[in-house]
Design an enzyme around this catalytic site. Structure first.
Site, PDB file in Angstrom:
ATOM      1  N   VAL A 109       2.212  -7.040  -0.127  1.00  0.00           N
ATOM      2  CA  VAL A 109       1.892  -7.199  -1.534  1.00  0.00           C
ATOM      3  C   VAL A 109       2.604  -8.440  -2.097  1.00  0.00           C
ATOM      4  CG1 VAL A 109       2.226  -6.115  -3.800  1.00  0.00           C
ATOM      5  CG2 VAL A 109       1.504  -4.729  -1.840  1.00  0.00           C
ATOM      6  N   CYS A 110       1.969  -9.092  -3.062  1.00  0.00           N
ATOM      7  CA  CYS A 110       2.586 -10.188  -3.794  1.00  0.00           C
ATOM      8  C   CYS A 110       2.868 -11.361  -2.857  1.00  0.00           C
ATOM      9  CB  CYS A 110       3.843  -9.662  -4.505  1.00  0.00           C
ATOM     10  SG  CYS A 110       4.578 -10.793  -5.709  1.00  0.00           S
ATOM     11  N   ILE A 111       4.114 -11.787  -2.716  1.00  0.00           N
ATOM     12  CA  ILE A 111       4.472 -12.910  -1.854  1.00  0.00           C
ATOM     13  C   ILE A 111       4.737 -12.463  -0.414  1.00  0.00           C
ATOM     14  CG2 ILE A 111       6.977 -12.788  -2.290  1.00  0.00           C
ATOM     15  CD1 ILE A 111       4.773 -15.987  -1.889  1.00  0.00           C
TER      16      ILE A 111
ATOM     17  N   SER B  72      -2.618  -7.705  -1.284  1.00  0.00           N
ATOM     18  CA  SER B  72      -3.043  -7.736  -2.685  1.00  0.00           C
ATOM     19  C   SER B  72      -2.070  -8.602  -3.483  1.00  0.00           C
ATOM     20  CB  SER B  72      -3.084  -6.315  -3.258  1.00  0.00           C
ATOM     21  OG  SER B  72      -3.591  -6.307  -4.576  1.00  0.00           O
TER      22      SER B  72
END
Length: 220
Positions: free
Chosen positions: A135-137, A193
């Site tokens: 998720v994210c980075i 995501s």
């Protein structure tokens, strides 16, 4: 009960795990009837950031595993003690800790290296054909570890061109993705995501993370 590892990187968006993303992940797994197995490396953080001022706290030191234990309510393992055989899947919440402590992408970009025990576990999960989410980075970490082994694997960090370019330089095929959605590499069982790479509100981050967890659980 199925078990999914949740790899944490500290406690706090600027120097550890993004707390909203971690808690949403844990809640989604629990609602899906899956046991979350929290873990983190036993290491010193890159640095400590004062989350009120946003400035680095000079001279302060904190341990990634000790800080991550705050999110896990004390129930957490040293990542070096965990093997893929202990788990049915694995997920990485984001936060700068994923790019500062689990790897040094925040400092070195596409030239980064990953924490050896985190890298080992990711490789074991992939070799065992078990699902892996980020998720994210955190997809930057996966791109670093898997770039040479799974060239062209599909990941997303959202729509940031520079970050996407760095993932592609490491061997990933970046797919642009809106905040509330996710990207699946079905062949390699990878799900990602954008979450707070794009989210302006916690509900926006939650929408994509919940779908990511649902997709991960369906692959278990």
């Amino acid at each position: 009960m199925k078990k999914v590892g949740v790899v944490l990187s500290g406690c706090g968006v600027y120097d550890g795990s993004e707390i909203h993303e971690a808690v949403i992940t844990l809640l989604a797994l629990d609602r899906a009837g899956v046991e979350a197995v929290c873990m983190a490396p036993d290491m010193e953080q890159l640095h400590v950031v004062n989350h009120l001022s946003g400035e680095v706290a000079a001279g302060e030191k904190r341990n990634v595993l000790v800080e991550a234990a705050r999110i896990a309510r004390g129930k957490i393992l040293n990542v070096k003690e965990v093997k893929a055989a202990d788990l049915d899947g694995l997920i990485f919440p984001g936060g700068f800790g994923a790019a500062k402590n689990l790897c040094d992408f925040a400092i070195k970009g596409a030239e980064c290296t990953a924490h050896p025990e985190v890298s080992r576990l990711v490789r074991e999960i992939v070799a065992a054909k078990k699902p892996l989410a980020a998720v994210c980075i955190a997809p930057a970490l996966l791109a670093r570890v898997l770039g040479t082994e799974l060239p062209g694997h599909r990941l997303t960090i959202g729509t940031d061109a520079d970050t996407a370019g760095a993932l592609q330089a490491m061997g990933a095929a970046h797919v642009n993705c809106p905040v509330s959605e996710f990207v699946v590499d079905t062949e390699n069982k990878l799900i990602s995501s954008p979450a707070y790479m794009l989210a302006g509100r916690i509900s926006e981050a939650a929408a994509g993370i919940e779908k990511t967890v649902q997709t991960l659980v369906a692959m278990l």
